[in-house]
Write an enzyme that holds these catalytic residues in place. Structure first.
Site, mmCIF file in Angstrom:
data_model
loop_
_atom_site.group_PDB
_atom_site.id
_atom_site.type_symbol
_atom_site.label_atom_id
_atom_site.label_comp_id
_atom_site.label_asym_id
_atom_site.label_seq_id
_atom_site.Cartn_x
_atom_site.Cartn_y
_atom_site.Cartn_z
ATOM 1 N N ASP A 1 0.867 -1.187 0.000
ATOM 2 C CA ASP A 1 0.000 0.000 0.000
ATOM 3 C C ASP A 1 0.900 1.233 0.000
ATOM 4 O OD1 ASP A 1 -1.743 2.162 0.774
ATOM 5 O OD2 ASP A 1 -3.149 0.658 1.516
ATOM 6 N N ASN B 1 -1.814 12.850 -4.917
ATOM 7 C CA ASN B 1 -2.881 13.340 -5.807
ATOM 8 C C ASN B 1 -3.266 14.778 -5.489
ATOM 9 O OD1 ASN B 1 -3.295 11.144 -7.538
ATOM 10 N ND2 ASN B 1 -4.703 10.131 -6.119
ATOM 11 N N HIS C 1 -4.096 14.293 -10.285
ATOM 12 C CA HIS C 1 -4.326 12.869 -10.557
ATOM 13 C C HIS C 1 -3.490 12.345 -11.724
ATOM 14 C CE1 HIS C 1 -7.561 12.032 -7.674
ATOM 15 N NE2 HIS C 1 -7.925 13.286 -7.863
ATOM 16 N N ASP D 1 -1.261 9.074 -11.480
ATOM 17 C CA ASP D 1 -1.270 7.923 -12.392
ATOM 18 C C ASP D 1 0.147 7.540 -12.812
ATOM 19 O OD1 ASP D 1 -3.999 7.828 -12.250
ATOM 20 O OD2 ASP D 1 -4.366 8.735 -14.214
ATOM 21 N N GLU E 1 -4.347 2.395 -4.620
ATOM 22 C CA GLU E 1 -2.893 2.309 -4.430
ATOM 23 C C GLU E 1 -2.495 0.996 -3.765
ATOM 24 O OE1 GLU E 1 -4.424 4.839 -0.908
ATOM 25 O OE2 GLU E 1 -4.976 4.378 -2.975
#
Length: 348
Positions: free
Chosen positions: A224, A232, A237, A241, A267
């Site tokens: 994680d 973000n 965003h 990505d 994630e």
């Protein structure tokens, strides 16, 4: 030459109805048809050519040939350019069969005279169109080196049947290819290219069965990314990505080929480790954690470093995989509670 159209048609129909693997090369799943055509029409060579673009053809590509000893790689397929043979291309795209009694003088095939017909002693040709959804898609070419030949109506009809059989096999191959692509998409995460949760659950079920039979341990690692929401919020965003894709590649490079890395969602990522004990899985997780921490992700305007919290668990072979997922999820929670950027192991 006289052929019994009824007899040869029945033979061709039976051959076409047989189960065939169309997942290989064009040559492999068309060869029996064109060999049958060569034998029936008593010609020296039969070949299949397909347009590069059915809506705007610029060239014909030779994908199968009775003269080939072995399959060719796609990069090696012979090609005919439309601009070099305009009369032939015009004739083929009408969909009407070319029955060239004398291939050297017939205006539809004479363009091949100097660079193909004469050097190869080809005297006569019968070319029938392969259709796709009613549009010319390619051609089956029957060539003879003997005396000039007046093609009979039954021979033309038979050659057209061969072309239709090729058309059906090409359609089956296209549908098979499409099915493979859809299957791949169904089990692939669109952003990272990794396998997705659906694939993970199917794969885990198979691996559990295999490891029960082999009496070998199976382990799982959950990863994680720490503070991913902050990435973000800070960079947007699109950058988020990029981070996810770079993270996935970094992890792949640190794993064995047989290890299965999947994106669980957001994630969160999962690694299924075949034939691996919990102790071995802890070593893998630590290697992943260090690799991620050392990897600096470069974007157009930023250098970003991320860390990851890892949970490790033994897969309970006597229980549904969802049980092991919960255990490893708890281990990740413990790693984060202990300060993040660390590996924690499930107590079960």
């Amino acid at each position: 030459m006289f052929i019994d159209l009824s007899e040869v048609t029945q033979r061709l129909r039976r051959m076409s109805s047989e189960e065939l693997d169309v997942s290989g090369s064009y040559q492999s799943f068309l060869l029996d048809l064109i060999r049958e055509g060569k034998e029936t029409l008593v010609v020296d060579q039969v070949s299949v050519w397909l347009f590069d673009d059915i809506s705007d053809p610029k060239k014909l590509i030779n994908v199968a040939n009775t003269q080939w000893d072995n399959d060719l790689n796609a990069d090696d397929y012979p090609v005919l350019l439309c601009e070099q043979y305009p009369n032939y291309f015009k004739a083929i795209t009408t969909g009407i069969s070319i029955d060239a009694h004398d291939a050297v003088t017939d205006p539809r095939t004479a363009e091949f005279k100097n660079n193909y017909l004469l050097p190869n002693h080809i005297t006569t040709m019968l070319d029938t169109t392969i259709f796709k959804n009613g549009t010319p898609h390619g051609v089956v070419c029957f060539e003879g080196r003997g005396p000039l030949r007046q093609w009979q109506s039954a021979e033309i009809a038979y050659a057209e049947m061969v072309a239709d059989c090729c058309s059906r096999r090409l359609l089956v191959n296209e549908l098979w290819t499409l099915q493979q692509q859809l299957t791949k998409l169904a089990f692939q995460d669109a952003l990272t290219g990794l396998k997705n949760r659906r694939y993970l659950m199917d794969s885990a079920h198979r691996e559990i069965s295999r490891h029960i039979r082999a009496s070998e341990p199976l382990s799982v690692v959950m990863l994680d990314i720490d503070h991913f929401k902050r990435i973000n919020d800070s960079y947007g965003h699109e950058i988020g990505d990029v981070v996810l894709k770079e993270f996935a590649q970094c992890c792949l490079q640190a794993l064995r080929a047989e290890d299965s890395l999947c994106r669980l969602g957001g994630e969160e990522f999962i690694v299924l480790l075949p034939s691996t004990s919990v102790a071995g899985a802890q070593e893998v997780a630590e290697r992943l954690r260090i690799s991620v921490e050392k990897n600096i992700i470069e974007t157009a305007h930023h250098y970003i470093q991320v860390t990851v919290s890892c949970g490790v668990a033994n897969v309970a072979l006597d229980k549904p995989f969802s049980y092991s997922l919960k255990q490893v999820d708890h281990a990740v929670y413990d790693a984060k509670a202990q300060g993040r950027n660390r590996v924690a192991c499930s107590n079960s």
